[in-house]
Design a protein around this motif. Sequence first.
Motif, PDB file in Angstrom:
ATOM      1  N   LYS A  33       0.832  -1.207   0.000  1.00  0.00           N
ATOM      2  CA  LYS A  33       0.000   0.000   0.000  1.00  0.00           C
ATOM      3  C   LYS A  33       0.868   1.259   0.000  1.00  0.00           C
ATOM      4  N   GLU A  36       1.876   2.004  -3.469  1.00  0.00           N
ATOM      5  CA  GLU A  36       0.749   2.613  -4.186  1.00  0.00           C
ATOM      6  C   GLU A  36       0.622   4.090  -3.834  1.00  0.00           C
ATOM      7  N   ARG A  37       0.818   4.430  -2.547  1.00  0.00           N
ATOM      8  CA  ARG A  37       0.754   5.838  -2.147  1.00  0.00           C
ATOM      9  C   ARG A  37       1.895   6.636  -2.759  1.00  0.00           C
ATOM     10  N   SER A  40       0.943   7.538  -6.181  1.00  0.00           N
ATOM     11  CA  SER A  40      -0.042   8.628  -6.172  1.00  0.00           C
ATOM     12  C   SER A  40       0.618   9.970  -5.891  1.00  0.00           C
ATOM     13  N   THR A  43       2.427  11.136  -8.990  1.00  0.00           N
ATOM     14  CA  THR A  43       1.503  11.624 -10.020  1.00  0.00           C
ATOM     15  C   THR A  43       0.907  12.968  -9.632  1.00  0.00           C
ATOM     16  N   GLU A  44       0.448  13.079  -8.394  1.00  0.00           N
ATOM     17  CA  GLU A  44      -0.183  14.318  -7.939  1.00  0.00           C
ATOM     18  C   GLU A  44       0.780  15.505  -7.976  1.00  0.00           C
ATOM     19  N   GLY A  76       0.562   3.249 -10.688  1.00  0.00           N
ATOM     20  CA  GLY A  76      -0.097   4.544 -10.568  1.00  0.00           C
ATOM     21  C   GLY A  76       0.736   5.730 -11.025  1.00  0.00           C
ATOM     22  N   PHE A  77       2.035   5.532 -11.230  1.00  0.00           N
ATOM     23  CA  PHE A  77       2.889   6.589 -11.783  1.00  0.00           C
ATOM     24  C   PHE A  77       3.506   6.092 -13.077  1.00  0.00           C
ATOM     25  N   THR A 245       3.881   9.134   4.147  1.00  0.00           N
ATOM     26  CA  THR A 245       3.399   8.021   3.330  1.00  0.00           C
ATOM     27  C   THR A 245       2.976   6.813   4.166  1.00  0.00           C
TER      28      THR A 245
END
Length: 377
Positions: A33, A36-37, A40, A43-44, A76-77, A245
């Motif tokens: 997890k 995954e963060r 994110s 990307t953000e 996710g990135f 994170t």
Amino acid sequence: MIKLLHTADWQIGKLFGQFEPDEAALLAEARFKAVERLASVATENRVDLVLVAGDVFDAQGVADKTIHRLFNAMAGFEGPWILLPGNHDAALAESVWTRAARLKAIPGNVTVCLRPEPLLLDSINVAVLPAPLTQRNTHTDLTEWFAAAETPAGMPRIGLAHGSVQGILAEGIDSANPIAAGRAEQAGLDYLALGDWHGMKQVDARTWYSGTPETDRFRANDSGQALLVELSEPGALPTVMPVATGQYRWHSEALLLQVPSDVDQALQRISAFGPADVVQLGLSGRTDLGGHRRLLDSIEQARGKARSLLADLSALRLEPTVEDIDALKADGYLGEVIAELRAGQDGADAEVARDALTLLAGILDAQRANAGVGGSP
């Protein structure tokens, strides 16, 4: 301007043997997890690349499923990920990395730095100088080649290494995988991204440990974070911003009980633990049997709330009061046994005496309770 995310020590596949199996499984899952963060966050914040400074995996022998899950967690990135082998996942002739390649698990936007040579990312105008570990421990500084490495003029130079900066870290851990202090300045690096120390730590203006993104031990070392780094131009000092994170908070609590009010304060502290807490609790000092029962009840209730609670009462001395003994109706021989066990807590078999006293008190207390509701005495 170049923007990057610096992280390290994911320890994917780590086992948590000191915990119950269900708790260990959740702590291991939290590491996926965390990745995954990180994706994110990257990307953000529209970072140009993600640097992972070693120990992506906890061991060479992780399952094939674990390898696939790790790279899926990074999806996710979509920008470049640069991964460095550390001491737990060194670039051996046969390693987790060669297995990942055979499994075709490594996506096209992920580069694993298996050799000490410049990685030129022309699309974002960055040169990465990696120092991969090719064995678990080495006593030579694998970052020495950075200074002589030639990179295009005007291209920022970023070092990527896993080890111990000499004379900086505590606890005498700077023997294996050494990194010279001042390496960033000596090698003309704009930033040196390090792994191995599991807490966030600034070494100098251009050199940082990011720490592990998900805390994995009882040590107050500022872990559970990653670093957002901005390089405005070659030669300029980097701007570094920590970003949280981690999912779980790890606490090591040592509570000393000396007077009855200390028990009440301990109960309040224990009851405050919640679902995000992983706790190592040590109780010392002294308490009477009533306080001991209240503490045990509180600990069991907290275990139903916290993610995990490890409790050690071995340093807690039981001192039954006159009222405790009277309430247990332990006169005659039993009274003498209780007195001997109480005194035995000062001897070589203190733990045995304390456990026996606790067990005997529990039996007598249960018999008294049964008698109170019509049971057999």
